[in-house]
Design an enzyme around this catalytic site. Structure first.
Site, PDB file in Angstrom:
ATOM      1  CG  HIS A   9      41.536  32.046  22.776  1.00 15.04           C
ATOM      2  ND1 HIS A   9      40.261  32.104  22.261  1.00 15.04           N
ATOM      3  CD2 HIS A   9      42.283  32.887  22.004  1.00 15.04           C
ATOM      4  CE1 HIS A   9      40.240  32.928  21.223  1.00 15.04           C
ATOM      5  NE2 HIS A   9      41.453  33.406  21.046  1.00 15.04           N
TER       6      HIS A   9
ATOM      7  CG  HIS B 280      46.675  38.719  14.763  1.00 11.20           C
ATOM      8  ND1 HIS B 280      45.728  39.717  14.891  1.00 11.20           N
ATOM      9  CD2 HIS B 280      46.215  37.680  15.510  1.00 11.20           C
ATOM     10  CE1 HIS B 280      44.751  39.298  15.672  1.00 11.20           C
ATOM     11  NE2 HIS B 280      45.040  38.060  16.070  1.00 11.20           N
TER      12      HIS B 280
END
Length: 721
Positions: free
Chosen positions: A263, A99
């Site tokens: 993920h 991020h």
């Protein structure tokens, strides 16, 4: 005695707005006021380290192995105040690094990890960054230990790398070199929405406004539940994924690798309703000490944590690298369910509970996925890649390693800025590689070249124009562009409309360079600009020498990704009075945007405009803004005549005409970019300095200094040396 709080500034009714910085601001009266102040952000006044601090030298002295060892220990050193899911902080540190880097967008090169901006608003309080503040706080003891030997910007990314390594993944490498800033990047346009997760950034049939690369205000990329108009639709989500990742310079394979690789680890957090979650970092109370999103749900942490509201764990080994993401994605059929927080997600139909919970006493659960995960199975192009990765885990690992390196280093600039022992040896096309210099011209070579350029028959304006065209592509945001490489002679730059006027000049300089053989074309182009300025100064009655530092090289077409470079084409360049087309955004705003990307201050912007108008490098050959009777001479006439009250200005279509107040004779024509230096109070104040009777010498010296700065913006090799 009363305990009522009083305003210390008035002695009357309490009012926080009476305090320092409060009250009605200029922007409240004039919301469209030109943001000249953005050119002066990140000044030395906000930097606690001072101008003498050398980050390159500081980092090179660090005990790098000890630093990584400390980071490895941190990964499993779970703290009671914020315990590690699955006993390992790695997944949340990967999210932190992702991020930090994932705000980058190719449109203007802004965003990204290169300045440590995740520490500041608005990023530190974005809905997509809930609880990342905890990750940075976990890192503080290590940052405190090593101090300024490593920046926050570098530490965030290095920690993500170490997290991957401690969970069994082999990374592609790591490069330091990101220097911290000490205040928010207020120049970045994140959108016009006034509420988190709003999306007014689309027009027509879902056309995302440039340069944005996220679908909603406060998200890094896409809504994991699917588009706001099509929640739960993996195909609609795939369209958003493809566009947003492309705007971050990722192709389909890199996109699939990044989503699946990220993920493979960790989980999302949606243990309870969002109503339990408190204020974000910037809105949190003083006693929270910079931590936001305090939760009243259960313990508020661990198995009770709430971030996105989704409660998804993808793999059987969320703290270990595996191929389980793809195995689970294709093994099961998926049905919609609601998370405990009410968010839309997917659960494996008829599956056993094989997925661990975040704490040792958590019950196992069935595999779960996000809508955007299912896009990798149901979008035809993504599915083809996903099945290849399913069948070839090594190809997946290699693709993720490279894509992760690109994600986290995209805005770091060329390899000459890279620091540390883990820099990959391989040159990558997205790094805009340059060849190694094999020859550095001597002072005699330079003098000979200058003489040949001066005798070439090219005018001062032609010489200055070609150098500006070459160097002014630089973007301080992602350190791309600039004169080094002489890519102005290669596609796509040679075909840009704004560069067509300099094509003939460039061809003549190539002849001089080939005949000499003593310098690169990149050096010759910049040197030509120096010669042009010296000729222009001489025409104004002043003898100067423009500083010149050789050492540039010429890139090849094979080292240049034409598609990647297309985003550097200026839609407007006010320095050349150029606009590709008419925009809703005023020309003076586009000028400031260009100036900010060139890292110019307001005085530097002002003096450059004045000098370039006097020399006349207008891209279309017009006389707009050439407020002088001696074009081609380096005078301060632009300022003198713009500020002359004997001239009355009137709009005339897209331009303005200046008339003699007494005779009515038309004297000048100018654009919005020209007239703003007399209209805007800040820019006028600066123009007055250079237009004063005692401003001529200052004007020339400051113009030369600003010019040399632009010519050397991409000379990172000088800093490295």
């Amino acid at each position: 005695m009363t305990t009522e709080a009083k305003c210390p500034f008035s002695g009357h009714a309490p009012a926080a707005s009476h305090a320092f910085g409060g009250g009605t601001a200029n922007k409240d009266w004039w919301p469209n006021q030109l943001r000249v102040d953005l050119l002066n952000q990140h000044s030395e006044k906000s930097d606690p380290l001072g101008s003498n601090f050398n980050y390159r030298k500081s980092f090179n002295a660090i005990d790098y192995d000890a630093l990584k060892a400390d980071l490895r220990r941190l990964m499993t050193d779970s703290q009671d105040w914020w315990p590690a899911d699955f006993g390992h902080y790695g997944p949340q540190f990967i999210r932190m690094a992702w991020h930090a880097a994932g705000t980058y967008r190719t449109g203007d090169g802004r965003g990204g990890a290169g300045r440590g901006q995740q520490r500041f608003a608005p990023l530190n309080s974005w809905p997509d960054n809930v609880n990342i503040d905890k990750s940075r706080r976990l890192l503080w003891p290590i940052k405190q230990k090593y101090g300024q030997a490593i920046s926050w910007a570098d530490l965030l990314i290095l920690t993500g790398n170490v997290a991957l390594e401690t969970m069994g993944f082999r990374t592609f490498g790591f490069a330091a070199g990101r220097e911290d800033t000490w205040e928010p990047d207020n120049d970045v346009y994140w959108g016009n929405e006034t509420k988190w997760l709003e999306a007014t950034r689309y027009s027509g049939e879902r056309n995302l406004a440039n340069p944005l690369a996220a679908v909603q205000m406060g998200l890094i990329y896409v809504n994991p539940e699917g588009p706001e108009h099509a929640h739960g639709d993996p195909l609609a989500a795939a369209k958003d994924i493809r566009e947003t990742f492309a705007r971050m310079a990722m192709d389909d394979e890199e996109t699939v690798a990044l989503i699946a690789g990220g993920h493979t680890f960790g989980k999302t957090h949606g243990a309870g309703p969002a109503s339990h979650v408190g204020a974000d970092v910037e809105a949190a109370p003083l006693e929270a000490q910079g931590l936001g999103w305090a939760s009243t749900f259960g313990t508020g942490k661990g198995a009770d944590a709430i971030t996105s509201g989704l409660e998804v764990t993808w793999t059987q080994t969320p703290a270990q690298w595996s191929n389980f993401f793809f195995e689970n994605l294709f093994k099961y059929e998926w049905v919609q369910e609601k998370s405990p927080a009410g968010a839309l997600q997917w659960v494996a139909k008829d599956a056993e509970a094989i997925i661990p919970g975040p704490t040792p006493d958590s019950p196992k659960r069935r595999p779960t996925m996000l809508t955007t995960d299912l896009s990798l199975r149901f979008d035809p192009a993504y599915e083809k890649i996903s099945r290849r990765f399913l069948d070839n885990p090594q190809a997946f690992a290699e693709a993720f390693a490279r894509a992760w390196f690109k994600l986290t280093h995209r805005d770091l600039g060329p390899k000459s800025r890279y620091l540390g022992p883990e820099v990959p040896r391989e040159d990558l096309i997205w790094q805009d590689p340059l060849p190694t210099a094999t020859h550095k011209p001597t002072e005699a070579d330079i003098a000979d070249l200058k003489a040949k350029i001066a005798a070439s028959g090219l005018s001062a304006s032609e010489l200055v124009a070609v150098a500006w065209a070459s160097a002014s592509t630089f973007r301080g945001s992602d350190k791309r562009g600039g004169a080094n490489g002489a890519r102005i002679r290669l596609a796509p730059q040679k075909d840009w409309a704004v560069n067509q006027p300099v094509a003939g000049t460039l061809a003549r300089l190539e002849e001089i360079q080939r005949a000499s053989g003593k310098a690169s074309l990149a050096d010759v182009i910049v040197l030509a600009g120096s010669v042009g300025i010296e000729l222009a100064a001489k025409a104004a009655g002043t003898t100067i020498t423009v500083p010149f530092t050789p050492g540039r090289v010429d890139a090849t077409a094979e080292q240049t990704d034409a598609t990647s470079f297309s985003v550097l084409e200026p839609v407007a360049d006010g320095f050349r009075n150029y606009q590709k087309t008419q925009f809703a955004v005023p020309g003076e705003v586009l000028l400031l945007d260009r100036a900010q990307l060139l890292t110019l201050t307001a005085p530097e912007l002002t003096v450059l405009i004045g000098g370039l108008r006097a020399i006349n490098i207008n891209a279309d050959g017009s006389q707009h803004g050439v407020f002088t009777s001696t074009p081609g001479a380096l005078t301060n006439d632009f300022f003198v005549n713009l500020l002359d009250m004997n001239t009355e200005w009137k709009p005339a279509g897209d331009i303005y005409e200046g008339y003699d107040r007494k005779t009515g004779e038309r004297k000048w024509t100018g654009t919005r970019v020209d007239l703003v230096f007399g209209s805007n109070s800040i820019l006028r104040a600066l123009a007055e300095v250079f237009g004063s009777a005692d401003g001529k010498e200052r004007f020339i010296s400051e113009f030369v200094a600003a010019w040399v700065k632009v010519m050397n913006l991409d000379r990172f090799d000088l800093a490295a040396a």
